[in-house]
Enzyme design. Structure first.
Site, PDB file in Angstrom:
ATOM      1  N   ASP A 159       0.870  -1.178   0.000  1.00 57.45           N
ATOM      2  CA  ASP A 159       0.000   0.000   0.000  1.00 57.45           C
ATOM      3  C   ASP A 159       0.905   1.225   0.000  1.00 57.45           C
ATOM      4  OD1 ASP A 159      -2.228   1.786   0.313  1.00 57.45           O
ATOM      5  OD2 ASP A 159      -3.348   0.169   1.242  1.00 57.45           O
ATOM      6  N   HIS A 194       1.268   0.102  -3.788  1.00 60.02           N
ATOM      7  CA  HIS A 194      -0.096   0.460  -4.162  1.00 60.02           C
ATOM      8  C   HIS A 194      -0.445   1.772  -3.480  1.00 60.02           C
ATOM      9  CE1 HIS A 194      -0.671  -3.172  -6.282  1.00 60.02           C
ATOM     10  NE2 HIS A 194      -0.783  -3.975  -5.236  1.00 60.02           N
TER      11      HIS A 194
END
Length: 319
Positions: A159, A194
């Site tokens: 993330d 991400h």
């Protein structure tokens, strides 16, 4: 080494073998040759989510600690969304001063990796954050934290790599929360990620400000520079200076939006009086090689056909 044992090894939604033996990524542009230089290989974990965490039992689950914590919360009567947010972070440091995090490897958290909250005088140096492709596996989050330096680190995350946050909604104003402020981020190598590689928000309620970002390499991140807020969160992001960074193989280089929403958010808040605004942000000497979508995305959550929405303007942005 601190290993969170959060997820099984594999790729996407597929477990490799029984999921407990190391599984490695393939080399990409800018990487060493992982086949001949095995000491540089990077591990990879499954990309789970709230909808594909486990089947009928823990043995067939994509997660290990991530599944265990979620199942226990569901057994305790929590809803699926709340139970999924019951996964533990790997390291949480709260309400402290003079913190040095250095010379370690942190990997495979069930949720976020390192969260430093309500603190002052924080340094992360020479840390390897390896969490790809674990769900919500941010590298380091600095929440309501002042005087922070993040340098000489390596990030390969599932993330956001480096994230800043400061609460959401009207309650932030009423409780006098402090901003994330006086931050220097430099000389980091940010690989897969991400969300945003260097990200601010979506919790912007107390403000994220007075930040210098320079001399970073961002290779294969989805959105190298991402600034986001939800319409109800309030606050803003301002006085940001980004310079002399190199970006390669991104989806979108610069993403700024106050229309962000999180399907897994488990809390609701009283809306802030006004939405967040992004302003006094300067970007100099940024090299961007290859974007697969659009290089810029700038969105304010306003509409001439929905005048009930509080008006706000992003302004004084220089590229």
């Amino acid at each position: 080494m601190i290993d969170g044992n959060g997820w099984k090894y594999g790729s996407g939604g597929t477990i490799d073998g029984d999921g407990t033996s190391a599984y490695y990524q393939s080399s990409q542009s800018g990487d060493p040759d992982f086949n001949s230089l095995k000491e540089y290989r990077l591990r990879r974990w499954v990309a789970g989510s709230s909808s594909k965490l486990y089947n009928s039992d823990l043995e067939s689950s994509l997660g290990i600690l991530a599944a265990d914590a979620t199942l226990k919360a569901k057994a305790d009567g929590k809803s699926a969304t709340v139970a999924y947010n019951n996964r533990p972070n790997l390291i949480v440091i709260r309400g402290t001063e003079n913190i040095y995090i250095g010379g370690i490897t942190v990997r495979n958290p069930a949720f976020h990796t390192i969260a430093v909250l309500d603190s002052e005088n924080v340094t992360s140096a020479n840390v390897k954050y390896t969490t790809y492709d674990s769900n919500n596996a941010d590298g380091i989050e600095l929440g309501n934290t002042q005087n922070a330096i993040v340098f000489n680190n390596f990030f390969d995350t599932g993330d956001d790599s480096i994230n800043f946050a400061t609460g959401l909604g009207k309650g932030v104003q009423d409780s006098g929360q402090k901003p994330s402020q006086n931050i220097w981020t430099f000389n980091n190598f940010l690989r897969e990620g991400h969300g945003g590689a260097i990200a601010a928000g979506s919790h912007t309620g107390a403000g994220i400000c007075d930040m210098l970002v320079e001399d970073n390499v961002l290779n294969h991140s989805d959105m190298p520079f991402r600034f986001k807020s939800a319409p109800v969160n309030g606050g803003g992001i301002y006085n940001i200076f980004v310079r002399d960074c190199a970006v390669g193989d991104a989806q979108q280089a610069f993403v700024m939006s106050t229309s962000y929403s999180d399907a897994n958010q488990a809390v609701t808040v009283e809306p802030a009086d006004t939405p967040a605004e992004f302003y006094d942000m300067d970007f100099y000497n940024i090299t961007v090689d290859v974007t697969t979508k659009n290089t810029f995305s700038l969105v304010a959550d306003v509409s001439y056909t929905a005048l009930y929405k509080p008006w706000h303007n992003h302004h004084d942005l220089y590229f």
